[in-house]
Design a protein around this motif. Structure first.
Motif, PDB file in Angstrom:
ATOM      1  N   LEU A 191      42.810  27.507  39.005  1.00 35.30           N
ATOM      2  CA  LEU A 191      42.074  26.401  38.396  1.00 35.30           C
ATOM      3  C   LEU A 191      40.823  26.032  39.172  1.00 35.30           C
ATOM      4  N   VAL A 192      40.926  25.933  40.500  1.00 35.46           N
ATOM      5  CA  VAL A 192      39.773  25.510  41.297  1.00 35.46           C
ATOM      6  C   VAL A 192      38.625  26.501  41.172  1.00 35.46           C
ATOM      7  N   LEU A 193      38.921  27.799  41.284  1.00 35.85           N
ATOM      8  CA  LEU A 193      37.856  28.809  41.190  1.00 35.85           C
ATOM      9  C   LEU A 193      37.294  28.883  39.792  1.00 35.85           C
ATOM     10  N   HIS A 194      38.121  28.701  38.764  1.00 38.07           N
ATOM     11  CA  HIS A 194      37.601  28.658  37.395  1.00 38.07           C
ATOM     12  C   HIS A 194      36.618  27.509  37.242  1.00 38.07           C
ATOM     13  N   ARG A 195      36.966  26.362  37.807  1.00 39.44           N
ATOM     14  CA  ARG A 195      36.068  25.214  37.719  1.00 39.44           C
ATOM     15  C   ARG A 195      34.772  25.457  38.495  1.00 39.44           C
ATOM     16  N   GLU A 196      34.878  26.069  39.661  1.00 42.05           N
ATOM     17  CA  GLU A 196      33.662  26.390  40.423  1.00 42.05           C
ATOM     18  C   GLU A 196      32.741  27.295  39.606  1.00 42.05           C
ATOM     19  N   TRP A 197      33.308  28.337  39.026  1.00 41.68           N
ATOM     20  CA  TRP A 197      32.500  29.259  38.223  1.00 41.68           C
ATOM     21  C   TRP A 197      31.906  28.552  37.004  1.00 41.68           C
ATOM     22  N   ALA A 255      24.486  40.229  42.621  1.00 38.77           N
ATOM     23  CA  ALA A 255      24.181  40.326  41.188  1.00 38.77           C
ATOM     24  C   ALA A 255      25.367  40.898  40.421  1.00 38.77           C
ATOM     25  N   LEU A 256      26.036  41.874  41.004  1.00 34.00           N
ATOM     26  CA  LEU A 256      27.211  42.469  40.366  1.00 34.00           C
ATOM     27  C   LEU A 256      28.348  41.449  40.268  1.00 34.00           C
ATOM     28  N   ILE A 257      28.549  40.683  41.333  1.00 36.23           N
ATOM     29  CA  ILE A 257      29.584  39.643  41.310  1.00 36.23           C
ATOM     30  C   ILE A 257      29.285  38.616  40.227  1.00 36.23           C
ATOM     31  N   ASP A 258      28.017  38.196  40.144  1.00 30.79           N
ATOM     32  CA  ASP A 258      27.633  37.211  39.121  1.00 30.79           C
ATOM     33  C   ASP A 258      27.920  37.735  37.714  1.00 30.79           C
ATOM     34  N   GLY A 259      27.462  38.945  37.442  1.00 33.81           N
ATOM     35  CA  GLY A 259      27.620  39.506  36.106  1.00 33.81           C
ATOM     36  C   GLY A 259      29.070  39.695  35.722  1.00 33.81           C
ATOM     37  N   LEU A 260      29.857  40.228  36.633  1.00 33.70           N
ATOM     38  CA  LEU A 260      31.277  40.431  36.347  1.00 33.70           C
ATOM     39  C   LEU A 260      32.009  39.102  36.194  1.00 33.70           C
ATOM     40  N   GLY A 261      31.644  38.126  37.030  1.00 35.92           N
ATOM     41  CA  GLY A 261      32.278  36.821  36.940  1.00 35.92           C
ATOM     42  C   GLY A 261      32.016  36.146  35.608  1.00 35.92           C
ATOM     43  N   ILE A 262      30.805  36.281  35.109  1.00 36.02           N
ATOM     44  CA  ILE A 262      30.477  35.705  33.801  1.00 36.02           C
ATOM     45  C   ILE A 262      31.308  36.370  32.711  1.00 36.02           C
ATOM     46  N   GLN A 263      31.477  37.689  32.787  1.00 32.27           N
ATOM     47  CA  GLN A 263      32.295  38.379  31.792  1.00 32.27           C
ATOM     48  C   GLN A 263      33.738  37.898  31.830  1.00 32.27           C
ATOM     49  N   VAL A 264      34.278  37.710  33.031  1.00 31.74           N
ATOM     50  CA  VAL A 264      35.651  37.218  33.149  1.00 31.74           C
ATOM     51  C   VAL A 264      35.760  35.813  32.569  1.00 31.74           C
ATOM     52  N   MET A 265      34.820  34.946  32.924  1.00 34.33           N
ATOM     53  CA  MET A 265      34.861  33.560  32.450  1.00 34.33           C
ATOM     54  C   MET A 265      34.679  33.479  30.937  1.00 34.33           C
ATOM     55  N   ALA A 266      33.918  34.413  30.371  1.00 35.04           N
ATOM     56  CA  ALA A 266      33.691  34.412  28.927  1.00 35.04           C
ATOM     57  C   ALA A 266      34.838  35.059  28.156  1.00 35.04           C
ATOM     58  N   GLY A 267      35.819  35.566  28.887  1.00 34.19           N
ATOM     59  CA  GLY A 267      36.957  36.190  28.220  1.00 34.19           C
ATOM     60  C   GLY A 267      36.601  37.485  27.530  1.00 34.19           C
ATOM     61  N   THR A 268      35.620  38.212  28.059  1.00 35.89           N
ATOM     62  CA  THR A 268      35.227  39.484  27.468  1.00 35.89           C
ATOM     63  C   THR A 268      36.427  40.435  27.426  1.00 35.89           C
ATOM     64  N   GLY A 270      38.953  43.290  27.828  1.00 37.88           N
ATOM     65  CA  GLY A 270      39.025  44.374  28.798  1.00 37.88           C
ATOM     66  C   GLY A 270      38.568  43.986  30.189  1.00 37.88           C
ATOM     67  N   THR A 271      38.309  42.691  30.399  1.00 41.80           N
ATOM     68  CA  THR A 271      37.891  42.247  31.729  1.00 41.80           C
ATOM     69  C   THR A 271      38.878  41.213  32.245  1.00 41.80           C
ATOM     70  N   GLY A 272      38.955  41.104  33.529  1.00 42.41           N
ATOM     71  CA  GLY A 272      39.821  40.130  34.177  1.00 42.41           C
ATOM     72  C   GLY A 272      39.554  40.182  35.666  1.00 42.41           C
ATOM     73  N   PRO A 273      40.119  39.268  36.446  1.00 46.20           N
ATOM     74  CA  PRO A 273      39.888  39.259  37.894  1.00 46.20           C
ATOM     75  C   PRO A 273      40.260  40.572  38.574  1.00 46.20           C
ATOM     76  N   ASP A 274      41.356  41.202  38.135  1.00 46.65           N
ATOM     77  CA  ASP A 274      41.762  42.466  38.752  1.00 46.65           C
ATOM     78  C   ASP A 274      40.735  43.562  38.460  1.00 46.65           C
ATOM     79  N   ASP A 275      40.227  43.596  37.223  1.00 46.97           N
ATOM     80  CA  ASP A 275      39.192  44.576  36.880  1.00 46.97           C
ATOM     81  C   ASP A 275      37.920  44.318  37.689  1.00 46.97           C
ATOM     82  N   MET A 276      37.596  43.039  37.845  1.00 49.39           N
ATOM     83  CA  MET A 276      36.415  42.656  38.623  1.00 49.39           C
ATOM     84  C   MET A 276      36.552  43.128  40.068  1.00 49.39           C
ATOM     85  N   ARG A 277      37.713  42.893  40.646  1.00 49.77           N
ATOM     86  CA  ARG A 277      37.953  43.323  42.021  1.00 49.77           C
ATOM     87  C   ARG A 277      37.836  44.843  42.145  1.00 49.77           C
TER      88      ARG A 277
END
Length: 307
Positions: A191-197, A255-268, A270-277
């Motif tokens: 929850l905290v990291l979702h809110r930060e993002w 830049a890669l972290i930003d882009g991937l994080g936005i995709q995770v937050m947008a619920g794209t 096939g994406t998720g925190p594990d995929d981002m990592r």
């Protein structure tokens, strides 16, 4: 997150926490409840019989308004393994023991959660007042304009990330391990990291149309960029990461972290925190780590065979 080994010593850290508890008028039981820690563990830590874990120090800093850097070293600006906030991103230092500080802290906590969960433009002053258990007049006293609430929410983001990184990275000597943990500490998990993002994404959108907000955004983002750059430079100096490319790699990685994080937050899909990592680790393996000595011809970027 591992227990940390504070440079200032366990006794000094325990003393600072005891001082905060006393000045705040808390009993040990109440303070333990505030930071979600068993009372017996808090008692042992305050008595110097156990070390505060990193997550516990982050909770203490968040509840009392001080920084983890101050808890560990007695200074907000002590140099460590992560960059210190600068410019407009600097938050007010000091504990929340006075009546005014407590009220302001409750308002900021409520505003940060509401803006993150509902969106800046959907949050009214009356909503913040209700969530904080105060009046709209009190909101205007501490934050004369609604825009200031978003600014303070961003500064709160910076403090949360700074505290988390100071607590988690301090005793990790290996630059590669430290870089991987630095990334893990920013993944949108929980929850905290979702809110930060959520706050970051909203600030990006507001900064795109409001030049007046860009100075605070630049100073806030600069702290994160410098933290990544410091880690990459440490790795290059140690021969773990490629040499001479720390700044370029810092731009690419953030830049890669930003882009991937936005995709995770947008619920794209096939994406998720594990995929981002996994994608970030792949980038580090291919672009950041120095090539091992004795690599074969297939690893030679020139494609030249050595006979």
């Amino acid at each position: 997150m591992p227990d940390i080994h504070p440079a200032a010593g366990d006794t000094e850290v325990a003393g600072r926490v005891r001082d905060l508890v006393e000045r705040g008028g808390w009993t040990q039981r109440r303070f333990a409840e505030e930071i979600a820690l068993e009372e017996t563990k808090l008692s042992k830590a305050l008595g110097g019989r156990r070390r505060f874990a990193a997550t516990e120090l982050v909770a203490i800093a968040d509840r009392t308004g001080v920084t983890v850097n101050w808890l560990l070293h007695g200074r907000d600006d002590a140099r460590g393994r992560t960059a210190v906030p600068g410019g407009a991103a600097v938050t007010e230092s000091g504990d929340r023991t006075s009546r005014g500080a407590l009220a302001r802290g409750r308002i900021l906590d409520a505003a940060w959660e509401l803006i993150a969960d509902r969106g800046y433009h959907q949050v009214r002053t009356a909503d913040v007042a209700h969530a904080a258990g105060t009046s709209p007049a009190a909101i205007h006293y501490h934050f004369p304009t609604r825009s200031q609430l978003l600014d303070e929410a961003l500064r709160h983001n910076v403090k949360l990330a700074f505290d988390r990184q100071v607590a988690g990275l301090g005793e990790i000597d290996d630059p590669h391990e430290r870089l991987l943990l630095l990334i893990d500490l920013q993944l949108p998990v929980g929850l905290v990291l979702h809110r930060e993002w959520s706050i970051w994404i909203q600030v990006w959108a507001e900064s795109a149309i409001d030049p007046g907000r860009r100075g605070l955004y630049w100073d806030s983002y600069d702290r994160w960029f410098r933290s990544v750059l410091m880690t990459l430079q440490d790795g290059a100096d140690a021969g773990v990461f490629v040499a001479g490319r720390a700044e370029v790699l810092a731009h690419q990685l953030t830049a890669l972290i930003d882009g991937l994080g936005i995709q995770v937050m947008a619920g794209t899909p096939g994406t998720g925190p594990d995929d981002m990592r996994e994608l970030l680790h792949d980038f580090i393996d291919r672009a950041v780590l120095a090539r091992p000595h004795g690599a074969g011809a297939e690893d030679d970027p020139s494609g030249t065979e050595h006979g």
